[in-house]
Enzyme design. Structure first.
Site, PDB file in Angstrom:
ATOM      1  N   SER A 178       0.799  -1.219   0.000  1.00 13.74           N
ATOM      2  CA  SER A 178       0.000   0.000   0.000  1.00 13.74           C
ATOM      3  C   SER A 178       0.835   1.274   0.000  1.00 13.74           C
ATOM      4  O   SER A 178       0.285   2.360  -0.204  1.00 13.74           O
ATOM      5  CB  SER A 178      -0.939  -0.009   1.217  1.00 13.74           C
ATOM      6  OG  SER A 178      -0.186  -0.138   2.411  1.00 13.74           O
ATOM      7  N   ASP A 186      10.349  -0.460  -3.137  1.00 14.90           N
ATOM      8  CA  ASP A 186       9.423  -1.383  -2.475  1.00 14.90           C
ATOM      9  C   ASP A 186       9.140  -0.904  -1.051  1.00 14.90           C
ATOM     10  O   ASP A 186       9.884  -0.069  -0.507  1.00 14.90           O
ATOM     11  CB  ASP A 186      10.035  -2.793  -2.439  1.00 14.90           C
ATOM     12  CG  ASP A 186       8.982  -3.897  -2.381  1.00 14.90           C
ATOM     13  OD1 ASP A 186       7.830  -3.603  -2.026  1.00 14.90           O
ATOM     14  OD2 ASP A 186       9.340  -5.048  -2.683  1.00 14.90           O
ATOM     15  N   GLY A 187       8.122  -1.451  -0.446  1.00 14.27           N
ATOM     16  CA  GLY A 187       7.794  -1.166   0.949  1.00 14.27           C
ATOM     17  C   GLY A 187       8.479  -2.157   1.877  1.00 14.27           C
ATOM     18  O   GLY A 187       9.283  -2.991   1.452  1.00 14.27           O
ATOM     19  N   ALA A 188       8.168  -2.051   3.155  1.00 17.10           N
ATOM     20  CA  ALA A 188       8.705  -2.991   4.148  1.00 17.10           C
ATOM     21  C   ALA A 188       7.762  -3.022   5.344  1.00 17.10           C
ATOM     22  O   ALA A 188       7.003  -2.085   5.586  1.00 17.10           O
ATOM     23  CB  ALA A 188      10.098  -2.573   4.589  1.00 17.10           C
ATOM     24  N   GLY A 215       2.640  -8.794   2.510  1.00 17.02           N
ATOM     25  CA  GLY A 215       1.732  -8.990   1.376  1.00 17.02           C
ATOM     26  C   GLY A 215       1.998 -10.283   0.624  1.00 17.02           C
ATOM     27  O   GLY A 215       1.509 -10.467  -0.496  1.00 17.02           O
ATOM     28  N   GLU A 241       9.800 -10.234  -4.588  1.00 12.49           N
ATOM     29  CA  GLU A 241      10.421  -8.952  -4.210  1.00 12.49           C
ATOM     30  C   GLU A 241      11.936  -9.098  -4.036  1.00 12.49           C
ATOM     31  O   GLU A 241      12.707  -8.219  -4.428  1.00 12.49           O
ATOM     32  CB  GLU A 241       9.785  -8.432  -2.923  1.00 12.49           C
ATOM     33  CG  GLU A 241       8.345  -7.983  -3.116  1.00 12.49           C
ATOM     34  CD  GLU A 241       7.621  -7.660  -1.830  1.00 12.49           C
ATOM     35  OE1 GLU A 241       6.650  -6.898  -1.882  1.00 12.49           O
ATOM     36  OE2 GLU A 241       8.010  -8.174  -0.765  1.00 12.49           O
TER      37      GLU A 241
HETATM   38  C1  5RP Z   1       4.702  -7.344   0.474  1.00  8.21           C
HETATM   39  C2  5RP Z   1       5.647  -6.522   1.265  1.00  8.21           C
HETATM   40  C3  5RP Z   1       5.290  -5.093   1.467  1.00  8.21           C
HETATM   41  O1  5RP Z   1       6.288  -4.301   0.913  1.00  8.21           O
HETATM   42  C4  5RP Z   1       5.150  -4.831   2.918  1.00  8.21           C
HETATM   43  O2  5RP Z   1       4.170  -5.724   3.440  1.00  8.21           O
HETATM   44  C5  5RP Z   1       4.748  -3.399   3.212  1.00  8.21           C
HETATM   45  O3  5RP Z   1       3.451  -3.172   2.759  1.00  8.21           O
HETATM   46  P1  5RP Z   1       2.693  -1.809   3.006  1.00  8.21           P
HETATM   47  O4  5RP Z   1       3.413  -0.758   2.233  1.00  8.21           O
HETATM   48  O5  5RP Z   1       1.285  -2.093   2.504  1.00  8.21           O
HETATM   49  O6  5RP Z   1       2.698  -1.529   4.490  1.00  8.21           O
HETATM   50  O7  5RP Z   1       6.675  -6.948   1.708  1.00  8.21           O
HETATM   51  O8  5RP Z   1       5.102  -8.689   0.468  1.00  8.21           O
END
Ligand code: 5RP
Length: 231
Positions: free
Chosen positions: A40, A90-92, A106, A112
């Protein structure tokens, strides 16, 4: 509806995610090959890239991201077709002071990690809540082959997990997703190596800080960055 009105309906965390995600898009310029993460926060990076209509080629880390990116007119090809990347964003789920990451909230951490490994630049986008003194509270996501999940669970418990649970949802690769609770992880790099050496684990959600160039963080005070000088 104005931005002000729409923000009134959103949590501060959601507003921060948008700020961090959009900010990171500024690292992308015409001609780049771009790895698109999942979640997200990076959602907003992808939105921003679509709005900027840059001349870029992308590869994606999930079906969800592929559908979003193509719906915005971005060109998305497979990792094998793109070959190498200039940048991945990417997110974390957790970021520790040494830039080690927990990912996989996710269920996309296998793709990833492959996509991040293709890029010399890996930029992480998070809201403040993702910064932790040590990895662990979120749990450690594991993508596991659906052949002997009980054997894998026993092996992960032998590495120190107090609980291992299986999610209802599988990964885009059709595998099981488990979450292991290790408490506070003293040495995430060592644990990552041990998990990688466990037969049946396709991939784990610990990303070593050596992969990460910078973290873009948004909070109530705006956007800031932590740059990893140790790589
Ligand atoms: C998906 C991930 C996402 O990057 C992680 O869950 C962060 O998600 P968000 O930005 O929705 O908090 O690793 O596998």
């Amino acid at each position: 509806m104005s931005t002000e009105q729409s923000n009134a309906d959103r949590s501060p965390q959601d507003i921060a995610k948008e700020a961090a995600g959009r900010h990171a898009a500024s690292y992308v310029t015409d001609g780049m090959r771009v790895g698109l993460g999942t979640g997200s926060t990076v959602h907003w990076t992808i939105i921003e890239l679509g709005e900027r209509a840059l001349d870029i080629v992308c590869t994606s880390t999930s079906v969800q991201t592929h559908e979003l990116a193509t719906s915005l007119g971005l060109k998305v090809i497979s990792p094998d077709e793109i070959g190498a990347l200039d940048i991945a964003i990417d997110g974390a789920d957790e970021v520790d002071p040494a830039f080690n990451l927990t990912k996989g909230g996710g269920a996309a951490h296998t793709r990833e990690k492959i996509v991040a490994s293709m890029s010399p630049r890996f930029i992480i986008v998070v809201d403040e809540s993702k910064l932790v003194p040590a990895l662990g509270p979120f749990g450690t996501p594991l993508e596991v082959l659906d052949f002997a999940p009980g054997v894998v669970t026993t092996a992960v418990e032998a590495l120190g997990a107090s609980a291992v649970t299986t999610r209802d949802r599988r990964s885009d690769n059709g595998n099981l997703i488990m979450d292991a609770q290790f408490g506070t992880i003293a040495d995430p790099v060592a644990l990552g190596i041990a998990l990688a050496n466990t037969p049946g684990i396709v991939e784990h959600g610990i990303f070593p800080g050596s992969m990460v160039e910078r973290v873009v963080i948004a909070g109530l005070d705006g956007v800031r960055e932590l740059v990893n000088d140790q790589r």
